[in-house]
Design a protein around this motif. Structure first.
Motif, short mmCIF file in Angstrom:
data_model
loop_
_atom_site.label_atom_id
_atom_site.label_comp_id
_atom_site.label_asym_id
_atom_site.label_seq_id
_atom_site.Cartn_x
_atom_site.Cartn_y
_atom_site.Cartn_z
N GLY A 47 94.85 46.57 26.41
CA GLY A 47 94.45 47.96 26.20
C GLY A 47 93.57 48.54 27.30
O GLY A 47 93.19 49.70 27.22
N MET A 48 93.24 47.73 28.33
CA MET A 48 92.39 48.24 29.42
C MET A 48 93.21 48.91 30.51
O MET A 48 92.66 49.47 31.45
CB MET A 48 91.54 47.10 30.01
N GLN A 49 94.53 48.85 30.39
CA GLN A 49 95.39 49.49 31.39
C GLN A 49 95.42 51.01 31.15
O GLN A 49 94.87 51.50 30.18
CB GLN A 49 96.83 48.96 31.27
N SER A 50 96.13 51.72 32.02
CA SER A 50 96.31 53.16 31.82
C SER A 50 97.12 53.38 30.55
O SER A 50 97.82 52.48 30.07
CB SER A 50 97.06 53.76 33.01
N ILE A 51 97.04 54.59 30.00
CA ILE A 51 97.79 54.93 28.78
C ILE A 51 99.28 54.65 28.99
O ILE A 51 99.96 54.10 28.12
CB ILE A 51 97.55 56.42 28.39
N GLU A 52 99.79 55.01 30.19
CA GLU A 52 101.22 54.82 30.48
C GLU A 52 101.58 53.33 30.53
O GLU A 52 102.63 52.93 30.01
CB GLU A 52 101.59 55.47 31.82
N ALA A 53 100.71 52.53 31.14
CA ALA A 53 100.98 51.09 31.24
C ALA A 53 100.92 50.42 29.87
O ALA A 53 101.73 49.54 29.55
CB ALA A 53 99.99 50.43 32.20
N VAL A 54 99.97 50.85 29.04
CA VAL A 54 99.88 50.32 27.67
C VAL A 54 101.15 50.69 26.91
O VAL A 54 101.76 49.85 26.22
CB VAL A 54 98.62 50.87 26.93
N ALA A 55 101.59 51.94 27.06
CA ALA A 55 102.81 52.40 26.38
C ALA A 55 104.01 51.57 26.81
O ALA A 55 104.83 51.17 25.97
CB ALA A 55 103.05 53.88 26.71
N ALA A 56 104.11 51.28 28.10
CA ALA A 56 105.24 50.49 28.62
C ALA A 56 105.21 49.08 28.04
O ALA A 56 106.25 48.52 27.68
CB ALA A 56 105.19 50.44 30.15
N GLN A 57 104.00 48.49 27.95
CA GLN A 57 103.89 47.13 27.40
C GLN A 57 104.25 47.12 25.91
O GLN A 57 104.93 46.20 25.44
CB GLN A 57 102.45 46.61 27.61
N ILE A 58 103.86 48.16 25.18
CA ILE A 58 104.21 48.27 23.76
C ILE A 58 105.72 48.40 23.60
O ILE A 58 106.34 47.72 22.78
CB ILE A 58 103.48 49.46 23.10
N ASP A 59 106.34 49.27 24.43
CA ASP A 59 107.80 49.46 24.35
C ASP A 59 108.54 48.15 24.63
O ASP A 59 109.52 47.83 23.95
CB ASP A 59 108.25 50.56 25.33
#
Length: 198
Positions: free
Chosen positions: A176-188
């Motif tokens: 969760g310390m990444q950018s919002i976009e990177a967190v979103a990509a990891q969740i996807d």
């Protein structure tokens, strides 16, 4: 797609859950909202909750599970749902598993947003300072003392829920310390993997 979001306050659960609601057309279920809705609708379980709340008591796990059970029967939850801020304890997690099994449903994935809590506190302090500097009111959630109390409560009560799901092979840890976009990509990516294997 039935998901749970875990993570301390300020980790970004709300931001990511909102994105998934739009992307997948499933509701984000907050126990607080469900409780208020059940009380307002005067459902049988809502009336029980109202009586407890009016007497100043804490709503029992049994009542909360009953409210979740009623809510996931509604048409908008037919394709799935995201539980945010629930379960908060292992007892609630066990009760949720039992209730879903009775409905012949199961969780698809539990997403845990992992964050550096010191950095989180620093972020909240900075946000509060910026608000004050701009002459804006500090949001109650951004009061560093209140935030630390919420973090302490999370660490004391809720952090133990993640290992419960990890042992069952249902937990996916997200940085969760990444950018919002990177967190979103990891969740996807975690959701794609879950759909493939699930």
């Amino acid at each position: 797609m039935r998901l749970i979001f875990l993570g301390p306050p300020g980790a970004g659960k709300g931001t990511q859950a909102t994105r998934l609601v739009k992307k997948h057309g499933i509701p984000q279920l907050s126990t607080g909202d469900m409780l208020r809705a059940a009380v307002a609708a005067e459902t049988p379980i809502g009336l029980q909750a109202k009586a407890v709340m009016e007497s100043g008591g804490l709503v029992s796990d049994e009542i909360v599970i009953g409210i979740v059970a009623d809510r996931i029967e509604e048409p908008d939850a037919a394709k799935g749902f995201i539980l945010d801020g629930f379960p908060r304890t292992v007892a609630q997690a066990e009760a949720l598993d039992k209730m879903l099994a009775e409905k012949e449903l199961k969780l698809d994935l539990v997403l845990e947003l992992q964050v550096d809590q010191t950095a989180l506190v620093d972020r909240i302090v900075k946000r509060a300072e910026e608000a004050r500097a701009n002459g804006e009111p500090v949001r109650k959630d951004d009061d560093p003392e209140i935030f630390r109390q919420r973090l302490d409560a999370y660490n004391r009560d809720t952090a133990i829920v993640a290992p419960y799901y990890r042992e069952r092979g249902q937990l996916s840890a997200i940085d969760g310390m990444q950018s919002i976009e990177a967190v979103a990509a990891q969740i996807d990516a975690a959701l794609d993997a879950c759909v493939v294997t699930g």
